[in-house]
Design a protein around this motif. Structure first.
Motif, PDB file in Angstrom:
ATOM      1  N   ILE A  76      -8.540   2.413  -5.661  1.00  0.00           N
ATOM      2  CA  ILE A  76      -7.629   3.215  -4.842  1.00  0.00           C
ATOM      3  C   ILE A  76      -8.275   3.511  -3.500  1.00  0.00           C
ATOM      4  CG2 ILE A  76      -6.330   5.369  -4.670  1.00  0.00           C
ATOM      5  CD1 ILE A  76      -6.437   5.566  -7.727  1.00  0.00           C
ATOM      6  N   VAL A  77      -7.548   3.253  -2.418  1.00  0.00           N
ATOM      7  CA  VAL A  77      -7.988   3.643  -1.081  1.00  0.00           C
ATOM      8  C   VAL A  77      -7.038   4.715  -0.574  1.00  0.00           C
ATOM      9  CG1 VAL A  77      -8.387   2.925   1.299  1.00  0.00           C
ATOM     10  CG2 VAL A  77      -8.973   1.376  -0.582  1.00  0.00           C
ATOM     11  N   VAL A  78      -7.597   5.852  -0.206  1.00  0.00           N
ATOM     12  CA  VAL A  78      -6.811   6.968   0.325  1.00  0.00           C
ATOM     13  C   VAL A  78      -7.160   7.153   1.789  1.00  0.00           C
ATOM     14  CG1 VAL A  78      -6.320   9.439   0.179  1.00  0.00           C
ATOM     15  CG2 VAL A  78      -6.735   8.130  -1.920  1.00  0.00           C
ATOM     16  N   LEU A  79      -6.144   7.150   2.637  1.00  0.00           N
ATOM     17  CA  LEU A  79      -6.315   7.465   4.057  1.00  0.00           C
ATOM     18  C   LEU A  79      -5.665   8.808   4.320  1.00  0.00           C
ATOM     19  CD1 LEU A  79      -6.937   6.757   7.069  1.00  0.00           C
ATOM     20  CD2 LEU A  79      -4.625   5.784   7.159  1.00  0.00           C
ATOM     21  N   SER A  80      -6.416   9.758   4.847  1.00  0.00           N
ATOM     22  CA  SER A  80      -5.840  11.059   5.188  1.00  0.00           C
ATOM     23  C   SER A  80      -5.883  11.290   6.684  1.00  0.00           C
ATOM     24  CB  SER A  80      -6.563  12.193   4.452  1.00  0.00           C
ATOM     25  OG  SER A  80      -7.934  12.246   4.806  1.00  0.00           O
ATOM     26  N   GLY A  81      -4.868  12.040   7.154  1.00  0.00           N
ATOM     27  CA  GLY A  81      -4.765  12.376   8.571  1.00  0.00           C
ATOM     28  C   GLY A  81      -4.610  13.869   8.757  1.00  0.00           C
ATOM     29  N   ALA A  82      -4.178  14.252   9.937  1.00  0.00           N
ATOM     30  CA  ALA A  82      -4.135  15.666  10.313  1.00  0.00           C
ATOM     31  C   ALA A  82      -3.262  16.508   9.396  1.00  0.00           C
ATOM     32  CB  ALA A  82      -3.653  15.799  11.752  1.00  0.00           C
ATOM     33  N   GLY A  83      -2.230  15.889   8.801  1.00  0.00           N
ATOM     34  CA  GLY A  83      -1.353  16.640   7.915  1.00  0.00           C
ATOM     35  C   GLY A  83      -2.049  17.188   6.693  1.00  0.00           C
ATOM     36  N   ALA A 110      -9.199  -4.706   0.989  1.00  0.00           N
ATOM     37  CA  ALA A 110      -9.032  -6.062   0.455  1.00  0.00           C
ATOM     38  C   ALA A 110      -9.073  -6.101  -1.067  1.00  0.00           C
ATOM     39  CB  ALA A 110     -10.102  -6.978   1.032  1.00  0.00           C
ATOM     40  N   ARG A 111      -9.722  -5.125  -1.672  1.00  0.00           N
ATOM     41  CA  ARG A 111      -9.805  -5.110  -3.143  1.00  0.00           C
ATOM     42  C   ARG A 111      -8.952  -3.987  -3.749  1.00  0.00           C
ATOM     43  NH1 ARG A 111     -15.014  -3.354  -1.427  1.00  0.00           N
ATOM     44  NH2 ARG A 111     -15.354  -1.127  -1.860  1.00  0.00           N
ATOM     45  N   ALA A 112      -8.137  -3.327  -2.934  1.00  0.00           N
ATOM     46  CA  ALA A 112      -7.354  -2.183  -3.407  1.00  0.00           C
ATOM     47  C   ALA A 112      -6.197  -2.612  -4.307  1.00  0.00           C
ATOM     48  CB  ALA A 112      -6.821  -1.384  -2.225  1.00  0.00           C
ATOM     49  N   ASP A 113      -5.973  -1.818  -5.344  1.00  0.00           N
ATOM     50  CA  ASP A 113      -4.782  -1.955  -6.178  1.00  0.00           C
ATOM     51  C   ASP A 113      -3.697  -0.979  -5.710  1.00  0.00           C
ATOM     52  OD1 ASP A 113      -5.919  -3.827  -8.181  1.00  0.00           O
ATOM     53  OD2 ASP A 113      -7.257  -2.132  -8.594  1.00  0.00           O
ATOM     54  N   VAL A 171      -1.817  -0.033   6.016  1.00  0.00           N
ATOM     55  CA  VAL A 171      -0.804  -0.303   4.996  1.00  0.00           C
ATOM     56  C   VAL A 171      -0.489  -1.793   4.924  1.00  0.00           C
ATOM     57  CG1 VAL A 171       1.139   0.185   6.569  1.00  0.00           C
ATOM     58  CG2 VAL A 171       1.460   0.344   4.090  1.00  0.00           C
ATOM     59  N   GLU A 172      -0.472  -2.469   6.081  1.00  0.00           N
ATOM     60  CA  GLU A 172      -0.197  -3.908   6.081  1.00  0.00           C
ATOM     61  C   GLU A 172      -1.362  -4.689   5.481  1.00  0.00           C
ATOM     62  OE1 GLU A 172       2.567  -5.270   6.575  1.00  0.00           O
ATOM     63  OE2 GLU A 172       3.631  -3.531   7.354  1.00  0.00           O
ATOM     64  N   LEU A 173      -2.583  -4.278   5.775  1.00  0.00           N
ATOM     65  CA  LEU A 173      -3.739  -4.936   5.178  1.00  0.00           C
ATOM     66  C   LEU A 173      -3.718  -4.785   3.660  1.00  0.00           C
ATOM     67  CD1 LEU A 173      -6.618  -3.942   7.646  1.00  0.00           C
ATOM     68  CD2 LEU A 173      -5.459  -6.159   7.455  1.00  0.00           C
ATOM     69  N   ALA A 174      -3.355  -3.601   3.190  1.00  0.00           N
ATOM     70  CA  ALA A 174      -3.287  -3.361   1.756  1.00  0.00           C
ATOM     71  C   ALA A 174      -2.185  -4.201   1.113  1.00  0.00           C
ATOM     72  CB  ALA A 174      -3.062  -1.882   1.480  1.00  0.00           C
ATOM     73  N   MET A 202      -1.019  -7.029   2.195  1.00  0.00           N
ATOM     74  CA  MET A 202      -1.463  -8.424   2.191  1.00  0.00           C
ATOM     75  C   MET A 202      -2.412  -8.708   1.031  1.00  0.00           C
ATOM     76  SD  MET A 202      -2.048  -8.946   6.292  1.00  0.00           S
ATOM     77  CE  MET A 202      -3.031 -10.430   6.041  1.00  0.00           C
ATOM     78  N   ALA A 203      -3.156  -7.686   0.614  1.00  0.00           N
ATOM     79  CA  ALA A 203      -4.092  -7.835  -0.498  1.00  0.00           C
ATOM     80  C   ALA A 203      -3.402  -7.676  -1.850  1.00  0.00           C
ATOM     81  CB  ALA A 203      -5.216  -6.815  -0.368  1.00  0.00           C
ATOM     82  N   GLY A 204      -2.098  -7.377  -1.824  1.00  0.00           N
ATOM     83  CA  GLY A 204      -1.344  -7.236  -3.061  1.00  0.00           C
ATOM     84  C   GLY A 204      -1.317  -5.839  -3.638  1.00  0.00           C
ATOM     85  N   ALA A 205      -1.765  -4.850  -2.875  1.00  0.00           N
ATOM     86  CA  ALA A 205      -1.805  -3.478  -3.371  1.00  0.00           C
ATOM     87  C   ALA A 205      -0.429  -2.823  -3.318  1.00  0.00           C
ATOM     88  CB  ALA A 205      -2.793  -2.651  -2.552  1.00  0.00           C
ATOM     89  N   GLU A 206      -0.188  -1.898  -4.227  1.00  0.00           N
ATOM     90  CA  GLU A 206       0.959  -1.014  -4.114  1.00  0.00           C
ATOM     91  C   GLU A 206       0.648   0.004  -3.019  1.00  0.00           C
ATOM     92  OE1 GLU A 206       2.001   0.772  -7.814  1.00  0.00           O
ATOM     93  OE2 GLU A 206       1.950  -1.122  -8.914  1.00  0.00           O
ATOM     94  N   THR A 207       1.688   0.513  -2.368  1.00  0.00           N
ATOM     95  CA  THR A 207       1.468   1.437  -1.253  1.00  0.00           C
ATOM     96  C   THR A 207       2.317   2.684  -1.434  1.00  0.00           C
ATOM     97  OG1 THR A 207       3.154   0.318   0.103  1.00  0.00           O
ATOM     98  CG2 THR A 207       0.865  -0.413   0.355  1.00  0.00           C
ATOM     99  N   LEU A 208       1.714   3.824  -1.158  1.00  0.00           N
ATOM    100  CA  LEU A 208       2.360   5.122  -1.341  1.00  0.00           C
ATOM    101  C   LEU A 208       2.078   5.997  -0.135  1.00  0.00           C
ATOM    102  CD1 LEU A 208       3.681   7.443  -3.076  1.00  0.00           C
ATOM    103  CD2 LEU A 208       1.380   7.816  -4.037  1.00  0.00           C
ATOM    104  N   GLU A 209       3.110   6.656   0.361  1.00  0.00           N
ATOM    105  CA  GLU A 209       2.950   7.605   1.465  1.00  0.00           C
ATOM    106  C   GLU A 209       3.256   9.009   0.976  1.00  0.00           C
ATOM    107  OE1 GLU A 209       4.282   8.072   6.111  1.00  0.00           O
ATOM    108  OE2 GLU A 209       5.823   7.394   4.708  1.00  0.00           O
TER     109      GLU A 209
END
Length: 225
Positions: free
Chosen positions: A3-10, A160-163, A181-184, A186-193
């Protein structure tokens, strides 16, 4: 699961740490090009230090919220990579491990002459000497507009290795993070916002609401009690 988590100001907004988009925040009193660019620092280092001293003081008054605490628990799960655009230390104070600060940290100082880094004092000034080379070349260890974010190779390798890729509290407009999100995908990962409102990015699923509510709820699904 990786799992890769990206967090921002929110993620930190509910703790009183606003963004440069806030109508009544610090950024409205300091023009962006004067306090968040290398050119602005070269032109008026005192102004830039005043701005980051104020941000550092604001950070010290804030406390981690429920979302930070939930991500701290998640960080101890194998296969989790926490990446943040935030320069505050609330994730660390909540107990998070191995956080990647791609835009630097308010708690760190950088010498723009020799590249040394050290723990920043509460207040910094243009005349502060570097502890390594003694030159008065101290700046905040913050990635400004026009500079390359930190640890990009490490982040891209994790994507690149994210599920599963999860974006939390970010507008999705500032690159390179906006392209994660596009890189993920392309690697076949599910994406959640997880965001106060949908950013318009190409996510498989978007959940809307304040971070203090939706982030702990999601983490509870990943780490059932």
């Amino acid at each position: 699961m990786n799992i890769v988590v990206l967090s921002g100001a929110g993620l930190s907004a509910e703790q009183g740490l606003g963004t440069f988009r806030d109508a009544d925040g610090l950024w409205t009193r300091y023009p962006l090009e004067r306090v968040a660019t290398p050119e602005g620092f070269a032109a008026d280092p005192a102004l830039v230090h005043d701005f980051y001293n104020a941000r550092r003081a604001n950070m010290r008054e804030a406390v981690p919220g429920a979302a930070h605490e939930a991500l701290a628990r998640l960080s101890r799960r194998p296969g989790v990579t926490l990446v943040t655009q935030n320069v505050d230390d609330l994730l660390e104070r909540a107990g998070a491990e191995g956080v990647i600060h791609m835009h630097g940290e308010l708690t760190r100082a950088l010498c723009h002459a020799c590249g040394a880094r050290w723990q920043a004092p509460e207040a910094m000034a243009p005349g502060d000497p570097c502890p390594a080379c003694a030159r008065a070349a101290t700046r905040p260890d913050i990635v400004w507009f026009g500079e390359i974010p930190y640890r990009m190779e490490e982040i891209e390798a994790a994507l690149a290795r994210a599920d599963l890729f999860v974006s939390i509290g970010t507008s999705g407009t500032v690159y390179p993070a906006a392209g994660f999100v596009e890189l993920a995908r392309m690697a076949g990962a599910e994406t959640l916002e997880l965001n106060l409102e949908a950013s318009g990015g190409r996510f498989d699923v978007t959940r809307e609401g304040p971070a203090s509510r939706i982030v702990p709820a999601w983490v509870a699904e990943i780490l059932p009690q």
